[in-house]
Design a protein around this motif. Structure first.
Motif, PDB file in Angstrom:
ATOM      1  N   UNK A   7       0.857  -1.186   0.000  1.00  0.00           N
ATOM      2  CA  UNK A   7       0.000   0.000   0.000  1.00  0.00           C
ATOM      3  C   UNK A   7       0.889   1.231   0.000  1.00  0.00           C
ATOM      4  N   UNK A   8       0.655   2.123  -0.944  1.00  0.00           N
ATOM      5  CA  UNK A   8       1.331   3.429  -0.946  1.00  0.00           C
ATOM      6  C   UNK A   8       0.285   4.452  -0.536  1.00  0.00           C
ATOM      7  N   UNK A   9       0.611   5.194   0.500  1.00  0.00           N
ATOM      8  CA  UNK A   9      -0.374   6.078   1.119  1.00  0.00           C
ATOM      9  C   UNK A   9      -0.025   7.551   0.917  1.00  0.00           C
ATOM     10  N   UNK A  10      -1.042   8.392   1.052  1.00  0.00           N
ATOM     11  CA  UNK A  10      -0.842   9.832   1.027  1.00  0.00           C
ATOM     12  C   UNK A  10      -0.791  10.436  -0.357  1.00  0.00           C
ATOM     13  N   UNK A  26      -1.360  -3.052  -4.472  1.00  0.00           N
ATOM     14  CA  UNK A  26      -2.586  -3.650  -3.958  1.00  0.00           C
ATOM     15  C   UNK A  26      -3.548  -2.599  -3.414  1.00  0.00           C
ATOM     16  N   UNK A  27      -2.981  -1.531  -2.835  1.00  0.00           N
ATOM     17  CA  UNK A  27      -3.806  -0.472  -2.238  1.00  0.00           C
ATOM     18  C   UNK A  27      -3.149   0.886  -2.457  1.00  0.00           C
ATOM     19  N   UNK A  28      -3.986   1.885  -2.702  1.00  0.00           N
ATOM     20  CA  UNK A  28      -3.570   3.289  -2.747  1.00  0.00           C
ATOM     21  C   UNK A  28      -4.303   3.995  -1.616  1.00  0.00           C
ATOM     22  N   UNK A  29      -3.551   4.742  -0.798  1.00  0.00           N
ATOM     23  CA  UNK A  29      -4.158   5.386   0.357  1.00  0.00           C
ATOM     24  C   UNK A  29      -4.359   6.879   0.186  1.00  0.00           C
ATOM     25  N   UNK A  30      -5.517   7.341   0.641  1.00  0.00           N
ATOM     26  CA  UNK A  30      -5.844   8.762   0.626  1.00  0.00           C
ATOM     27  C   UNK A  30      -6.137   9.193   2.060  1.00  0.00           C
ATOM     28  N   UNK A  31      -5.520  10.285   2.474  1.00  0.00           N
ATOM     29  CA  UNK A  31      -5.612  10.713   3.872  1.00  0.00           C
ATOM     30  C   UNK A  31      -6.729  11.745   4.032  1.00  0.00           C
ATOM     31  N   UNK A  51      -7.962   5.173 -11.071  1.00  0.00           N
ATOM     32  CA  UNK A  51      -7.657   3.770 -10.845  1.00  0.00           C
ATOM     33  C   UNK A  51      -8.303   2.863 -11.888  1.00  0.00           C
ATOM     34  N   UNK A  52      -9.334   3.355 -12.546  1.00  0.00           N
ATOM     35  CA  UNK A  52     -10.007   2.555 -13.576  1.00  0.00           C
ATOM     36  C   UNK A  52      -9.090   2.310 -14.769  1.00  0.00           C
ATOM     37  N   UNK A  53      -8.084   3.160 -14.952  1.00  0.00           N
ATOM     38  CA  UNK A  53      -7.174   3.035 -16.096  1.00  0.00           C
ATOM     39  C   UNK A  53      -5.860   2.356 -15.727  1.00  0.00           C
ATOM     40  N   UNK A  54      -5.820   1.716 -14.577  1.00  0.00           N
ATOM     41  CA  UNK A  54      -4.567   1.102 -14.113  1.00  0.00           C
ATOM     42  C   UNK A  54      -4.081   0.061 -15.116  1.00  0.00           C
ATOM     43  N   UNK A  55      -2.769   0.046 -15.358  1.00  0.00           N
ATOM     44  CA  UNK A  55      -2.232  -0.810 -16.405  1.00  0.00           C
ATOM     45  C   UNK A  55      -1.587  -2.089 -15.867  1.00  0.00           C
ATOM     46  N   UNK A  56      -1.559  -2.257 -14.572  1.00  0.00           N
ATOM     47  CA  UNK A  56      -1.053  -3.499 -13.997  1.00  0.00           C
ATOM     48  C   UNK A  56      -2.141  -4.572 -14.126  1.00  0.00           C
ATOM     49  N   UNK A  57      -1.912  -5.734 -13.525  1.00  0.00           N
ATOM     50  CA  UNK A  57      -2.873  -6.828 -13.664  1.00  0.00           C
ATOM     51  C   UNK A  57      -4.261  -6.458 -13.164  1.00  0.00           C
ATOM     52  N   UNK A  58      -4.304  -5.698 -12.085  1.00  0.00           N
ATOM     53  CA  UNK A  58      -5.594  -5.260 -11.568  1.00  0.00           C
ATOM     54  C   UNK A  58      -5.414  -3.920 -10.866  1.00  0.00           C
ATOM     55  N   UNK A  59      -6.476  -3.152 -10.839  1.00  0.00           N
ATOM     56  CA  UNK A  59      -6.399  -1.852 -10.180  1.00  0.00           C
ATOM     57  C   UNK A  59      -6.315  -2.026  -8.666  1.00  0.00           C
ATOM     58  N   UNK A  60      -5.531  -1.203  -7.998  1.00  0.00           N
ATOM     59  CA  UNK A  60      -5.480  -1.288  -6.544  1.00  0.00           C
ATOM     60  C   UNK A  60      -6.772  -0.780  -5.915  1.00  0.00           C
ATOM     61  N   UNK A  61      -7.043  -1.249  -4.723  1.00  0.00           N
ATOM     62  CA  UNK A  61      -8.186  -0.752  -3.957  1.00  0.00           C
ATOM     63  C   UNK A  61      -7.843   0.625  -3.386  1.00  0.00           C
ATOM     64  N   UNK A  62      -8.845   1.484  -3.313  1.00  0.00           N
ATOM     65  CA  UNK A  62      -8.670   2.791  -2.694  1.00  0.00           C
ATOM     66  C   UNK A  62      -8.942   2.684  -1.197  1.00  0.00           C
ATOM     67  N   UNK A  63      -7.990   3.137  -0.393  1.00  0.00           N
ATOM     68  CA  UNK A  63      -8.130   3.103   1.060  1.00  0.00           C
ATOM     69  C   UNK A  63      -8.158   4.529   1.603  1.00  0.00           C
ATOM     70  N   UNK A  64      -9.117   4.788   2.469  1.00  0.00           N
ATOM     71  CA  UNK A  64      -9.203   6.090   3.116  1.00  0.00           C
ATOM     72  C   UNK A  64      -8.674   5.995   4.537  1.00  0.00           C
ATOM     73  N   UNK A  83     -14.494   4.118  -1.808  1.00  0.00           N
ATOM     74  CA  UNK A  83     -13.394   3.490  -1.087  1.00  0.00           C
ATOM     75  C   UNK A  83     -13.627   1.994  -0.928  1.00  0.00           C
ATOM     76  N   UNK A  84     -12.549   1.230  -1.026  1.00  0.00           N
ATOM     77  CA  UNK A  84     -12.631  -0.198  -0.768  1.00  0.00           C
ATOM     78  C   UNK A  84     -12.190  -0.546   0.636  1.00  0.00           C
ATOM     79  N   UNK A  85     -11.495   0.402   1.284  1.00  0.00           N
ATOM     80  CA  UNK A  85     -10.967   0.189   2.636  1.00  0.00           C
ATOM     81  C   UNK A  85     -11.170   1.454   3.457  1.00  0.00           C
ATOM     82  N   UNK A  86     -11.638   1.279   4.682  1.00  0.00           N
ATOM     83  CA  UNK A  86     -11.649   2.361   5.674  1.00  0.00           C
ATOM     84  C   UNK A  86     -10.587   1.994   6.710  1.00  0.00           C
ATOM     85  N   UNK A  87      -9.523   2.777   6.755  1.00  0.00           N
ATOM     86  CA  UNK A  87      -8.414   2.517   7.677  1.00  0.00           C
ATOM     87  C   UNK A  87      -8.520   3.488   8.858  1.00  0.00           C
TER      88      UNK A  87
END
Length: 225
Positions: A7-10, A26-31, A51-64, A83-87
């Motif tokens: 997960x890369x955050x911020x 796997x995850x992109x984090x938004x603060x 994230x809909x245009x992600x070019x890897x195998x699958x788009x990462x989930x958005x985490x807040x 969001x797919x994750x509430x952190x």
């Protein structure tokens, strides 16, 4: 053995996010908590659309990422941002986590636990602290204690990780590690402790801005471990 999640955050900038589209994240984090990386729900909606245009195998989930939010705040943001994750990164109780899970049953709920020095009385400690969250959250994250809440950008005593891993495994909870990670030390963490996932923010920045070279190096070292 399953692949370590990343997960890369911020994230704050659309162009930076576009530059990351080939990374197998796997995850992109938004603060959404008070922070220099804080963004508005409107900004997050623009970012998550990328994230809909992600070019890897699958788009990462958005985490807040939230620190001691009210349920009403979560409802407002979830209306604007898919969001797919509430952190939860503050002092949220297990009961509050349960309320969040009931309110958003299709969303993962993660709880961050602060790891403090051995001589501090308020340590979040293995089975005693994890037991109440079992069956309530979908994952746990260890980060260095910060009295302000949120991420600290500093490492903690990694020798404490197995203590938490044992407890998390007993309850079937994935365990992420955060706090001071960067391309130069993540391989050591993975070799020594093999966590389920890693969470990085300031360690892949240059001058406070996400650095694609550092992010690429970080992800490569994790995924090739």
């Amino acid at each position: 053995m399953s692949e370590t999640m990343v997960k890369i955050c911020g994230l704050q900038d659309v162009e930076v996010l576009k530059s990351m589209k080939r990374l197998p994240l796997d995850y992109i984090g938004f603060v959404f908590a008070p922070s220099r990386r804080r963004i508005t729900p409107e900004q997050a909606a623009v970012l998550t659309a990328q994230l809909a245009d992600w070019q890897a195998d699958k788009a990462p989930e958005a985490a807040g990422v939230f620190v001691n939010p009210e349920l009403a705040e979560l409802r407002e943001i979830m209306t604007a941002v898919p969001l797919g994750v509430i952190q939860l990164h503050g002092q949220e109780s297990a009961e509050f986590c349960r309320e969040v899970k009931l309110a958003f049953p299709q969303v993962q709920v993660w709880k961050a636990l602060s790891v403090v020095s051995r001589d501090t009385e308020h340590a979040s400690d293995s089975h005693s602290s994890l037991e109440s969250y079992a069956g309530v959250v979908d994952a746990l994250l260890l980060d260095t204690y910060d009295p302000q809440g949120g991420g600290s950008g500093r490492t903690f005593d990694w020798e404490r990780i197995p203590h938490f891993q044992q407890a998390a495994a007993a309850y079937g909870l994935p365990l992420f590690i955060a706090g001071g990670l960067e391309p130069g030390n993540v391989s050591e963490l993975l070799a020594g402790y093999a966590p389920d996932g890693v969470d990085v923010s300031s360690g892949v920045e240059s001058g406070g801005i996400k650095d694609i070279v550092k992010m690429t190096a970080f992800v490569e070292r994790v995924k090739q471990s």
